[in-house]
Design a protein around this motif. Structure first.
Motif, PDB file in Angstrom:
ATOM      1  N   CYS A  49      58.976  38.496 -22.229  1.00 20.85           N
ATOM      2  CA  CYS A  49      57.399  38.215 -21.715  1.00 20.85           C
ATOM      3  C   CYS A  49      56.960  38.836 -20.319  1.00 20.85           C
ATOM      4  CB  CYS A  49      58.403  36.277 -20.952  1.00 20.85           C
ATOM      5  SG  CYS A  49      59.028  35.782 -22.238  1.00 20.85           S
ATOM      6  N   LYS A  51      55.762  37.108 -17.733  1.00 21.77           N
ATOM      7  CA  LYS A  51      56.793  36.403 -16.690  1.00 21.77           C
ATOM      8  C   LYS A  51      57.671  34.986 -16.762  1.00 21.77           C
ATOM      9  CE  LYS A  51      52.936  35.640 -13.080  1.00 21.77           C
ATOM     10  NZ  LYS A  51      52.169  35.421 -12.856  1.00 21.77           N
ATOM     11  N   ARG A  60      64.946  36.303 -22.753  1.00 22.07           N
ATOM     12  CA  ARG A  60      64.038  37.135 -22.746  1.00 22.07           C
ATOM     13  C   ARG A  60      63.461  37.787 -21.809  1.00 22.07           C
ATOM     14  NH1 ARG A  60      64.930  34.526 -18.307  1.00 22.07           N
ATOM     15  NH2 ARG A  60      63.597  32.864 -17.854  1.00 22.07           N
ATOM     16  N   GLY A  96      60.017  33.637 -29.546  1.00 23.38           N
ATOM     17  CA  GLY A  96      60.068  34.262 -28.531  1.00 23.38           C
ATOM     18  C   GLY A  96      61.582  33.710 -27.012  1.00 23.38           C
ATOM     19  N   GLY A  97      60.886  34.791 -26.159  1.00 21.09           N
ATOM     20  CA  GLY A  97      59.936  35.256 -25.478  1.00 21.09           C
ATOM     21  C   GLY A  97      58.663  34.537 -26.380  1.00 21.09           C
TER      22      GLY A  97
END
Ligand code: SF4
Length: 416
Positions: A49, A51, A60, A96-97
């Motif tokens: 990611c 952020k 993540r 995800g992510g």
């Protein structure tokens, strides 16, 4: 009273379920011992990611392009391993992510999946900033059927309190407007019962979803891992699970009673749509990628969480599984029962096919108690969750996922 009891039972069972074998034996590959299977669903995880939202319990990491490109390459090798064992999949869920973080890699991954397997449906998770017109066009060209956009809330103050700085409420709205109608299904994810989240803003979020006429929304109750819970309580107030029912009632009033289809107790659709929760329709599923979870032939397993560890195992031509549990028949039946209730019904004939026993006999006590309290009803073919039972199932499922989040936290903290 019954909800308190179910709460305690599922917390206990969930914690037990997540005690996995394989400590110090990370070359164990239970999947490789299995005969080839026609498992319908595969989940593929992309753990990067731009952020990191503080409340998020998924596996993540901050995006680094070189590492992410090496990761996508490793993912393809893992998919090769399943293909070599004779697995085939019709449905792929890429989560995800942020799977859309490198669009060229995602396109290449989807094409690779199609080359290896008879893929019929593709679902991709993403974030509002990624839903630009260019990316929408590229996802459509890749044959993506369903996109799931993480919204959490349209309210800027709630987003700010969550530390979700990647988007504003208005940007999220615009991303959904752009996406709606471009795919078979557009889903948006929300959270409820976050410590700083007034009930009124949640009502407003649900109303906005309805006004925008988006195909589907999934509402996740807060289910923090122990560390995240402590961190939230330091920053806000105590995580208060007694508020949860008030939030849930809004979903019943605004969506179920307004004609939306209940796809799972957390997911409401305008008509029939593909859902994210493959665990409902696919009793067996494969998990590929770092930190993914799979359930194949009674083996519940998790992959290496740390990206470097995951890539290293793949480079050694090993399945990247680090922990697993060979479920007892009782555990398997409970897991099956819970996931089917999550999807609102258990088909009696299918249960008998899967476990060789009548559900009325095998789960006699459980069914009797839940029917007595009006949580379930049944006809000749199915056991159904009632309106009253939906919140009870939500509590049970929240506890199961909270146990999974605790396991995730352990694996992430120990760089497994
Ligand atoms: S909530 Fe979504 S965008 Fe935020 S850190 Fe988690 S996976 Fe990444």
């Amino acid at each position: 009273m019954i909800n308190k009891l179910l709460d305690n039972i599922t917390k206990y069972e969930g914690t037990k379920f997540m005690k996995l074998a394989g400590e110090g034996m990370d070359d164990i590959t239970p999947v490789s011992d299995l005969k080839s299977l026609e498992v319908p669903a595969i989940y593929v995880h992309v753990p990067f990611c731009h952020k990191l939202c503080p409340f998020c319990c998924f596996n993540r990491y901050l995006f680094k392009e070189d590492l992410a490109r090496a990761y996508f390459l490793a993912l393809k090798k893992e998919l090769d391993m399943y293909a070599a064992k004779g697995f085939n999949f019709s449905d792929v869920y890429i989560g995800g992510g942020t799977p859309t973080i490198l669009m060229d890699e995602l396109e290449s991954l989807i094409a690779y999946l199609r080359k290896l397997y008879d893929i019929k449906r593709v679902s991709v998770e993403t974030t509002p900033p990624a839903m630009t017109q260019e990316n929408i066009d590229r996802l459509k060209s890749s044959g993506v059927n369903r996109v799931s956009v993480g919204i959490q809330s349209f309210d800027d103050k709630v987003l700010e309190a969550m530390g979700r700085t990647i988007t504003t409420g208005d940007d999220a709205r615009q991303a959904l407007i752009r996406s709606q109608g471009q795919f078979d299904t557009v889903n948006c994810d929300f959270i409820f019962n976050f410590p700083y989240q007034p009930i009124e803003t949640f009502i407003s979020d649900v109303k906005t979803f309805k006004e925008l006429k988006i195909d589907q929304a999934t509402f996740y109750p807060l289910m923090p891992s122990p560390r995240k819970k402590t961190a939230m309580e330091k920053k806000f107030a105590k995580v208060d699970f007694t508020r949860e029912e008030k939030f849930y009632k809004i979903l019943l009033d605004e969506l179920k009673n307004d004609g939306y289809t209940v796809s799972t107790v957390w997911c409401f659709s305008r008509g029939d749509h593909m859902i994210d929760e493959y665990i409902v329709d696919s009793p067996d599923y494969v998990g590929a990628g770092a930190g993914s979870v799979g359930l194949v032939n009674g083996n519940f397993y998790v992959n290496a969480f740390a990206v470097e560890n995951y890539i290293k195992k793949i480079d050694q031509d090993k399945f990247p599984i680090i922990r697993y549990r060979n479920l007892s028949e009782r555990e398997h039946i409970y897991y099956y029962f819970l996931t089917k209730l999550f999807g609102m019904q258990v088909n009696k004939e299918q249960f008998k096919k899967d476990f060789g026993k009548n559900i009325d006999v095998r789960l006699f006590k459980e069914l009797a108690a839940m029917k007595l309290y009006g949580l379930l009803t049944e006809d000749k073919e199915n056991v159904w969750v009632t309106d009253k039972g939906m919140f009870s199932v939500s509590i049970m499922m929240r506890n199961f996922f909270a146990s999974l989040n605790t396991l995730r936290e352990h694996c992430i903290n120990n760089k497994l």
